[in-house]
Design an enzyme around this catalytic site. Structure first.
Site, mmCIF file in Angstrom:
data_model
loop_
_atom_site.group_PDB
_atom_site.id
_atom_site.type_symbol
_atom_site.label_atom_id
_atom_site.label_comp_id
_atom_site.label_asym_id
_atom_site.label_seq_id
_atom_site.Cartn_x
_atom_site.Cartn_y
_atom_site.Cartn_z
ATOM 1 N N LYS A 110 46.508 55.518 42.163
ATOM 2 C CA LYS A 110 46.918 55.956 40.956
ATOM 3 C C LYS A 110 46.386 57.625 40.961
ATOM 4 O O LYS A 110 45.182 57.631 41.535
ATOM 5 C CB LYS A 110 46.116 55.249 40.050
ATOM 6 C CG LYS A 110 45.911 55.692 38.640
ATOM 7 C CD LYS A 110 45.275 54.591 37.731
ATOM 8 C CE LYS A 110 45.080 54.910 36.536
ATOM 9 N NZ LYS A 110 44.523 55.914 35.926
HETATM 10 P P1 FBP Z 1 44.586 57.571 30.713
HETATM 11 O O1 FBP Z 1 46.339 57.237 30.947
HETATM 12 O O2 FBP Z 1 44.189 57.523 29.177
HETATM 13 O O3 FBP Z 1 44.483 59.028 31.304
HETATM 14 O O4 FBP Z 1 43.702 56.529 31.452
HETATM 15 C C1 FBP Z 1 43.845 56.646 33.009
HETATM 16 C C2 FBP Z 1 42.386 56.564 33.344
HETATM 17 O O5 FBP Z 1 42.287 56.524 34.620
HETATM 18 C C3 FBP Z 1 41.438 55.463 32.960
HETATM 19 O O6 FBP Z 1 41.732 54.314 33.621
HETATM 20 C C4 FBP Z 1 40.054 56.093 32.694
HETATM 21 O O7 FBP Z 1 39.260 55.723 31.805
HETATM 22 C C5 FBP Z 1 40.439 57.668 32.609
HETATM 23 O O8 FBP Z 1 41.738 57.848 32.984
HETATM 24 C C6 FBP Z 1 39.490 58.343 33.357
HETATM 25 O O9 FBP Z 1 39.858 59.713 33.045
HETATM 26 P P2 FBP Z 1 38.954 60.712 33.614
HETATM 27 O O10 FBP Z 1 38.118 60.586 34.638
HETATM 28 O O11 FBP Z 1 39.959 61.825 34.248
HETATM 29 O O12 FBP Z 1 38.558 61.507 32.333
#
Ligand code: FBP
Length: 262
Positions: free
Chosen positions: A177
């Protein structure tokens, strides 16, 4: 990567993972746009939508709520995670074991690796332990491959995101991802570097329907295998409606115009 190891969380090789670990990663602020989503039951209900191939949560949410949804939702156990209260170099605590996740009913594990962090070595070694235990339990492996830390200021440049997908392949993820690298060409390059392993796009902060579906359409056209999304679904007033559109784009190859119409 083992071909087919992720079959429980894919449909026709594609995934739409509903991520709901934000209460840990970002805190309650992420539930403010749609306060009902502070309740995990509401988000598991959203996760019963046909489009969703897995719901990704941390241990406490899985233990407390998944038993009520195990017939209707596929569980992806997000094993590590850190709160926004942590101010140090990017790192992520391992909060539960693969054995425990398998007992709770997980079909796959998720694990963050911050390539480029001062903690990269230990994070990769922790990933190794989790990846090998996942193989023992026949669980799929999804890597949240998020380069950050030290001098790494812009973690979404095309070369950095291509390196991120390659890390997933090299270290044994079935699905990696990554953040969207800004253009279909850059996404295609990142997908190429993942070879036969799968790449899904991270949803990011909430944007409008047209912009979000267009980015997802571009990622799919570039060869991505779907999406792992949180805020762009659960922060909307009508999460089920955007899931209808995402289902059309990801699984039915619909245009953005058609997806906006469903
Ligand atoms: P979103 O689709 O809301 O961006 O979520 C994806 C994700 O990877 C979540 O699993 C995680 O909580 C968050 O983004 C972490 O975001 P970051 O560390 O970039 O702030």
């Amino acid at each position: 990567m083992i071909p087919g190891a992720d079959s429980a969380i894919t449909r026709n090789e594609k995934s739409l993972i509903l991520a709901y670990d934000h209460g840990l990663e970002h805190g309650p602020v992420d539930f403010e746009p749609n306060p009902t989503t502070a309740d995990p039951d509401r988000v598991f209900e959203i996760g019963t939508h046909d489009a969703v191939t897995a719901v990704a949560v941390q241990k406490g949410i899985a233990e407390g709520y998944y038993p009520s949804y195990e017939d209707d939702v596929t569980l992806l156990a997000k094993l590590n995670g850190t709160s926004n209260l942590w101010m140090g170099e990017p790192n992520s605590a391992v909060n539960w074991t693969v054995e425990n996740a398998a007992e709770v009913g997980a079909d796959a594990i998720g694990f963050t690796v911050y390539g480029g962090s001062n903690h990269e070595i230990e994070m990769v070694e922790e990933f190794r332990d989790a990846q090998e235990a996942a193989r023992d339990h026949d669980l799929g492996v999804v890597m949240w491959s998020y380069p950050r830390g030290q001098g790494l200021k812009n973690a979404t440049t095309p070369s950095t995101i291509a390196y991120s997908t390659r890390l997933g392949l090299e270290l044994g993820a079935d699905i990696t991802k990554v953040k969207y690298p800004g253009s279909p060409e850059a996404m295609a390059h990142a997908v190429t570097q993942a070879a036969d392993s799968k790449v899904v796009m991270s949803g990011g902060s909430k944007t409008d329907d047209q912009d979000f579906l267009t980015t997802v359409r571009n990622a799919m056209d570039a060869g991505a295998n779907g999406l792992a999304v949180g805020r762009n679904v659960f922060q909307r007033d009508n999460p089920e409606q955007i899931l209808d559109g995402l289902e059309a784009v990801i699984f039915e190859d619909a245009s953005v115009a058609d997806a906006l119409d469903v």
